[in-house]
Scaffold this active site. Sequence first.
Site, PDB file in Angstrom:
ATOM      1  N   TYR A  37      39.667  45.036  28.923  1.00 21.75           N
ATOM      2  CA  TYR A  37      39.730  45.285  29.946  1.00 21.75           C
ATOM      3  C   TYR A  37      41.542  43.588  30.154  1.00 21.75           C
ATOM      4  CZ  TYR A  37      41.295  44.580  34.826  1.00 21.75           C
ATOM      5  OH  TYR A  37      42.894  44.057  35.638  1.00 21.75           O
TER       6      TYR A  37
ATOM      7  N   THR B 246      46.120  40.322  36.324  1.00 22.34           N
ATOM      8  CA  THR B 246      45.062  39.952  37.358  1.00 22.34           C
ATOM      9  C   THR B 246      44.808  38.511  36.879  1.00 22.34           C
ATOM     10  OG1 THR B 246      42.544  40.236  36.848  1.00 22.34           O
ATOM     11  CG2 THR B 246      44.040  40.653  35.179  1.00 22.34           C
ATOM     12  N   ASP B 247      43.763  37.853  38.009  1.00 25.02           N
ATOM     13  CA  ASP B 247      43.107  36.348  37.359  1.00 25.02           C
ATOM     14  C   ASP B 247      42.651  36.553  36.223  1.00 25.02           C
ATOM     15  OD1 ASP B 247      41.375  38.052  38.139  1.00 25.02           O
ATOM     16  OD2 ASP B 247      40.811  36.230  39.976  1.00 25.02           O
ATOM     17  N   GLU B 248      41.332  37.330  35.818  1.00 26.69           N
ATOM     18  CA  GLU B 248      40.853  38.007  34.514  1.00 26.69           C
ATOM     19  C   GLU B 248      41.204  37.911  33.264  1.00 26.69           C
ATOM     20  OE1 GLU B 248      38.142  41.149  34.503  1.00 26.69           O
ATOM     21  OE2 GLU B 248      38.730  41.388  36.645  1.00 26.69           O
TER      22      GLU B 248
ATOM     23  N   LYS C 120      45.426  43.064  29.150  1.00 20.79           N
ATOM     24  CA  LYS C 120      45.782  43.056  30.506  1.00 20.79           C
ATOM     25  C   LYS C 120      47.195  41.266  30.364  1.00 20.79           C
ATOM     26  CE  LYS C 120      47.541  44.049  34.078  1.00 20.79           C
ATOM     27  NZ  LYS C 120      48.424  45.315  34.323  1.00 20.79           N
TER      28      LYS C 120
END
Length: 362
Positions: free
Chosen positions: A167, A133-135, A171
Site C-alpha cells: 500500500y 499518506t505519512d506511510e 502511494k
Amino acid sequence: MKILVTGGAGFIGSAVVRHIINNTSDSVVNVDKLTYAGNLESLVNIESSERYSFEKVDICDRTELNRVFTEHRPDAVMHLAAESHVDRSITGPAAFIETNIVGTYNLLEATREYWTTLNDVAKNAFRFHHISTDEVYGDLPHPDEMTKGSELPMFLETTSYAPSSPYSASKASSDHLVRAWLRTYGLPTIVTNCSNNYGPYHFPEKLIPLVILNALEGKSLPIYGKGDQIRDWLFVEDHACALYKVVTEGKVGETYNIGGHNEKKNLEVVETICSILDTLVPKESAYSELITYVQDRPGHDRRYAIDSSKMQKELGWTPVETFETGLRKTVQWYLDNSMWCKNVQDGSYQRERLGVVIEGAK
C-alpha cells in the site's frame, strides 16, 4: 470554483465533499468507482445540492475521465481515490498497483490534456492536489528504542521515502508521479501527506470503527502484537478543512504534512473507546474485557508522527479536535447511525481479520 474530487464517496473524500458544499460556495464533481469502501449514503445530506454532481467513473478509465473533464471543466482536482488498507495490500497487492499507480497516471494525463486547453489565466489558477499518506515515509523510532530523555523525531516534508507495505509503496509511487508531472510538464501540483484519520462514515475494516462495532456486539477486540504501535490520529473533519485550505491557498510545488498532534498507542486507542462506551452504553462487565491479542501483521510499522508546523505557519491551519473530543464524537456517531453501519456491511466484508499472515515475513 468547481472542484473535481476523486474518491468522493470514500471516508476522507466524502468528508471533503461535505465540507466544500456545507462551508463554501464552490461546486463539486464527485468521481468515484464505488468500490466496497465507497458509499453514496455518506453524502445523502448534500446530494440534492445544485452545486454537487456525481460521476460513477473508474480513474483507470481514460476515456471516461476525458469525458468528465470535457463536460464539467473543473478549476481544480483533489485526488483522493485510492486503495488504502495495508492488510488488503499484503494479500492482494495488484489492486493497489492498478488504482494507486496506474489510476494516478491516467488522472494526471487526463488532467494535463484538459489543462493545456485552458487560457493563460485559467492555467495559472488551476491546481492538481494529490492527497497521500505519512506511510510513504516508513516508520520512526519507537520510544522503547530511544535513550530516555532524547527527543523523538517526526516526519517532515523533507523526510526520505521508505515505504514498508505494498500500500505505502504504491502511494509513494503516485507521489513521485505527481511531482514528475510538475517538473516535466509544468502541471501545477501540490502534495499533502496525512496521518491516520478517524471519524464518522469510516468503513469498519479500520481499527476505530471495527472496535466500536465489535464492542457493541460483544465480539472480541483484536489488537495486533502487543498493541504498542504508535500512530498520530487526525479527526477527518479537521483533515477536510486542511485539504480545502491547501487547494485554495497552497503554493504550487509544495508538500504539506497534515497531522493531528495526537500520538497514541493502538492499545490506548482501544482502551479509550472502551472507556467511552462504558459511559455511553454501560453493561455488566467492562468493554475492555473483550480485548484480545492476535499475531502481528508482516512488516508492521511501529510509529508514525507528523510535524505539521508548516501547515500552521504558512496556511494558518491547526486541528480543532483533540483526540478525546474527536473520539467521543466518533463513538456517538456510530451509536446514532446503526443503519449506515448495517448497510455498508451487507457486502462481502463482515469485520473478519484481513491480511493473512505471510510465512517467513518479518
